[in-house]
Design an enzyme around this catalytic site. Structure first.
Site, PDB file in Angstrom:
ATOM      1  N   GLU A 434       4.803  -8.980   4.043  1.00  0.00           N
ATOM      2  CA  GLU A 434       5.170  -8.146   2.916  1.00  0.00           C
ATOM      3  C   GLU A 434       4.300  -6.883   2.901  1.00  0.00           C
ATOM      4  O   GLU A 434       3.083  -6.957   2.791  1.00  0.00           O
ATOM      5  CB  GLU A 434       4.965  -8.978   1.642  1.00  0.00           C
ATOM      6  CG  GLU A 434       4.920  -8.188   0.369  1.00  0.00           C
ATOM      7  CD  GLU A 434       4.476  -9.047  -0.817  1.00  0.00           C
ATOM      8  OE1 GLU A 434       4.284 -10.264  -0.664  1.00  0.00           O
ATOM      9  OE2 GLU A 434       4.309  -8.467  -1.903  1.00  0.00           O
ATOM     10  N   ASP A 512       2.199 -12.341  -0.474  1.00  0.00           N
ATOM     11  CA  ASP A 512       1.121 -12.571  -1.431  1.00  0.00           C
ATOM     12  C   ASP A 512       1.304 -13.918  -2.121  1.00  0.00           C
ATOM     13  O   ASP A 512       2.431 -14.368  -2.330  1.00  0.00           O
ATOM     14  CB  ASP A 512       1.137 -11.482  -2.521  1.00  0.00           C
ATOM     15  CG  ASP A 512       0.721 -10.131  -1.967  1.00  0.00           C
ATOM     16  OD1 ASP A 512       0.158 -10.104  -0.854  1.00  0.00           O
ATOM     17  OD2 ASP A 512       0.968  -9.114  -2.640  1.00  0.00           O
ATOM     18  N   ASP A 514       1.402 -14.772  -5.064  1.00  0.00           N
ATOM     19  CA  ASP A 514       1.663 -14.603  -6.497  1.00  0.00           C
ATOM     20  C   ASP A 514       3.168 -14.617  -6.738  1.00  0.00           C
ATOM     21  O   ASP A 514       3.955 -14.866  -5.831  1.00  0.00           O
ATOM     22  CB  ASP A 514       1.023 -13.306  -7.013  1.00  0.00           C
ATOM     23  CG  ASP A 514       1.632 -12.072  -6.334  1.00  0.00           C
ATOM     24  OD1 ASP A 514       2.573 -12.228  -5.525  1.00  0.00           O
ATOM     25  OD2 ASP A 514       1.166 -10.954  -6.617  1.00  0.00           O
ATOM     26  N   ASP A 516       5.327 -12.233  -7.399  1.00  0.00           N
ATOM     27  CA  ASP A 516       6.090 -11.264  -6.626  1.00  0.00           C
ATOM     28  C   ASP A 516       6.215 -11.695  -5.171  1.00  0.00           C
ATOM     29  O   ASP A 516       7.262 -11.544  -4.546  1.00  0.00           O
ATOM     30  CB  ASP A 516       5.437  -9.878  -6.693  1.00  0.00           C
ATOM     31  CG  ASP A 516       5.807  -9.168  -7.986  1.00  0.00           C
ATOM     32  OD1 ASP A 516       6.804  -9.592  -8.618  1.00  0.00           O
ATOM     33  OD2 ASP A 516       5.097  -8.223  -8.369  1.00  0.00           O
TER      34      ASP A 516
END
Ligand code: 0RA
Length: 646
Positions: A434, A512, A514, A516
């Site tokens: 990403e 990541d 998280d 997102d």
């Protein structure tokens, strides 16, 4: 062994039985496919199948499945009970024959409609052979009978242990951890998804599924009750619950056609994906086969005839293709075949030719009636088909452009790809990362010999909501196709992915840790699921697990993947360590990324596999569809991984 020996010498026969059971233990994969997670769960399906058969014969309506506190599984039905009287030929009870003889399952009952096939239907004796302990309890003729076994061998002859007014069969088994060395722990989600599926495929039966390993806040077990009165019609509503229908009813039928029971249900929705699930004797036929062929031909023929007659196609400049009739279609086909022949790589392709025409006819009649009775819906469907044909033409151009660019670009690898030097795909892996900055870190941190990096720009296209030509026009997606070296078949019959030229056998999604990041992982997974399903099915797709924390004191440092690990690491360092929370991959330096997430000797990769295509489809349509509120919560809980079983 000759008939004569069989008749006169049952002890010789029981030696053969024993050898049969030994063979199962020596070559378990021949009977249950594998001895991993899948094979383990297969044991439950095998036992449940027997109760389903009893229900399909009209002899029972309730099945209880429980994961017990000690990790064993119990399956109970309210059927006639497996007979316990003497089996003359074998000289032991019929129950013992069923439990300890390979291939005996159900055969002695000619009345029952025994339709299991494929890997299913190998018999409950296989489960017994692969269990350290098993106990059968039969409730029959007012009495309770019991017999126990160890690794497939009976411990004593069937005995009566009491009286009852119940009827039925109860089976409890403990999988053998010397066979299932990877794990003997059953997954709630996997079993629950299968029980739900079975209840839709066998309407009228009630399946109660209980997990006794844990209790909730109220001290209660997790219990789900599955029951469907309308069968496939309800299954369609469940699967398409997160999509928007374009017609007013689920179109369905359920009847016997040329001695083959055929059930079909379908609906059209606003999406652009084709979603057809086919079953033979309750087994999901991933690779399709003759029943699917019959379905397609019936659908195409009937809709085409209607469209031609309606005059709606008159101004069209090009031919409509079979695919066009299936855009935005969700359908389920379930047939029962007495002697199914399973073909294909995973033995999930129906080969029986005699199935094509009954299914095709049944689908044709069903659709003809519906179109006649619902002219408004008929028009909506044909309009959708026309739009699909137009989009297909646009998509074809876009695809050709990808191919042309590939050829012209000297080897055609995307500029953003940092390739590895190793040439053997089996040893190569590619990280889909990403963002460009994390991509840069990964590029520095990697072992360039066998690890390639493809950075992806932020959120990739949501393929669930995009028309197909948009998908092929999308640069990130084209980069993935060309980097992986795979192409999509363009012929009507085979849109299969060509994996022969796959350049990396591990495709690792690294985002990541998280919300997102999970969302982006899910977008990428959705793309793989819709456009490269084979890549997932063949086990090439993985998800990297970057750490959440760095716990540091002096020259000691530890990484943590959750809060518990973080606190434990802190304690080990005396309680006053500095804790850094990684907000994204970008906060790690190349060395940290390598040692936590990319170093094969340390990292953990979660392999993505799909237990139930239908369930995965539903989850993806929910995650990527229009309903926003449930999505975020779902992603946060990471339930997509629970369901996809990464
Ligand atoms: C054959 C004959 C009969 C019962 C069954 C099979 C039977 C098998 C299983 C396996 C799980 N549950 C089951 N329930 C029944 C009995 C035939 C009769 O009573 O006439």
């Amino acid at each position: 062994m000759s008939e004569e020996i069989k008749k006169n010498n049952y002890s010789a026969d029981s030696i053969q039985a024993l050898e049969g059971m030994e063979h199962v233990r020596m070559r378990p994969s021949m009977y249950i496919g594998d001895v991993g997670v899948r094979g383990l769960h297969h044991l439950v399906y095998e036992v449940v199948d027997n109760s389903i058969d009893e229900a399909m014969g009209g002899h029972c309506d309730t099945i209880g499945v429980a994961i017990n506190e000690d990790g064993s599984v119990t399956v109970e039905d309210n059927g006639r009970g497996i007979p316990v009287d003497l089996h003359k030929k074998e000289g032991v009870s019929a129950l013992e024959v069923v439990m300890t003889k390979i291939g005996a399952g159900g055969k002695f009952d000619k009345d029952s409609y025994k339709v299991s096939g494929g890997l299913h239907g190998v018999g409950v004796s296989v489960v017994n052979a692969l269990s350290v302990h098993m106990k059968s309890t039969v409730f029959r003729d007012g009495k309770i009978y019991e017999q126990e076994y160890e690794r497939g061998k009976s411990l004593y002859p069937v005995k009566q242990i009491g009286e009852t007014d119940k009827r039925g069969t109860r089976q409890t088994f403990y999988p053998d951890n010397t066979i299932f060395t990877q794990t003997t722990e059953f997954s709630y989600d996997t079993l629950s998804a299968r029980m739900r599926e079975l209840s839709y495929l066998n309407k009228g039966i009630t399946i109660t599924f209980t997990d006794k390993r844990e209790v909730d806040d109220k001290g209660e077990f997790k219990v789900e009750v599955f029951h469907s009165d309308e069968g496939l019609k309800e299954y369609i509503r469940y699967l398409d619950g997160n999509r928007e229908p374009i017609i007013s009813h689920v179109i369905s039928m359920d009847h016997e056609k040329g001695e083959i029971p055929v059930e079909v249900a379908l609906i059209y929705n606003t999406s652009y994906t084709e979603n057809i699930f086919s079953y033979v004797n309750n087994i999901n036929t991933h690779e399709g086969g003759t029943h699917l062929q019959g379905f397609r031909s019936g659908l195409t023929r009937t809709l085409k005839k209607y469209a031609d007659a309606s005059g709606m196609l008159d101004k069209l400049k090009f031919e409509i293709a079979g695919d066009d009739f299936r855009e935005g279609l969700t359908a389920i086909i379930s047939v029962k075949v007495a002697e199914p022949q399973f073909e294909g790589q995973t033995k999930t392709k129906l080969g029986n030719r005699e199935v094509v025409s009954p299914v095709s006819q049944a689908v044709g009649e069903m659709l003809e009636n519906y179109l006649e009775e619902n002219p408004n819906d008929a028009r909506i469907i044909i309009q959708k088909v026309i739009l699909a044909a137009q989009a297909r033409h646009a998509a074809k151009k876009a695809r050709e452009m990808v191919q042309r660019k590939t050829v012209m670009g000297g080897g055609g690898l995307p500029g953003k790809l940092s390739d590895c030097s190793e040439q053997d795909p089996a040893r190569c892996e590619v990280y889909l990362v990403e963002g460009d900055s994390a991509g840069g870190t990964a590029k520095q941190g990697r072992d360039r010999a066998f690890q390639a990096i493809l950075p992806l720009r932020g959120k990739i296209l949501n393929v669930e909501k995009a028309m197909h030509h948009k998908v092929f026009e999308n640069e990130e997606i084209r980069n993935i196709f060309t980097a992986l070296g795979v192409t999509v078949g363009t012929s009507e019959d085979s849109k299969a992915l060509n994996l022969e030229k796959l350049r990396y056998h591990k495709v690792i999604i690294m985002c990541d840790a998280d919300v997102d990041g999970s969302h982006i992982s899910t977008l990428i997974l959705t793309f793989f699921f819709r456009f490269m399903k084979e890549l997932i099915e063949e086990g090439h797709v993985y998800i990297a697990a970057p750490p959440l924390y760095l716990v540091k004191k002096g020259n000691k440092k530890e990484y943590a993947w959750n809060d518990v690990q973080r606190d434990q690491a802190n304690e080990r360092m005396g309680g006053s360590a500095a804790i850094q929370r990684y907000k994204g991959l970008g906060e790690m330096n190349a060395e940290q990324l390598w040692e936590t997430t990319m170093d094969p000797s340390f990292r953990t990769l979660r392999q993505v596999n799909i237990d139930s295509l239908a369930e995965a489809d539903r989850v993806f349509s929910m995650l990527m569809g229009d309903e926003v509120p449930p999505r975020r919560e779902f992603i946060e809980k990471n339930a997509v991984y629970a369901n996809i079983d990464a």
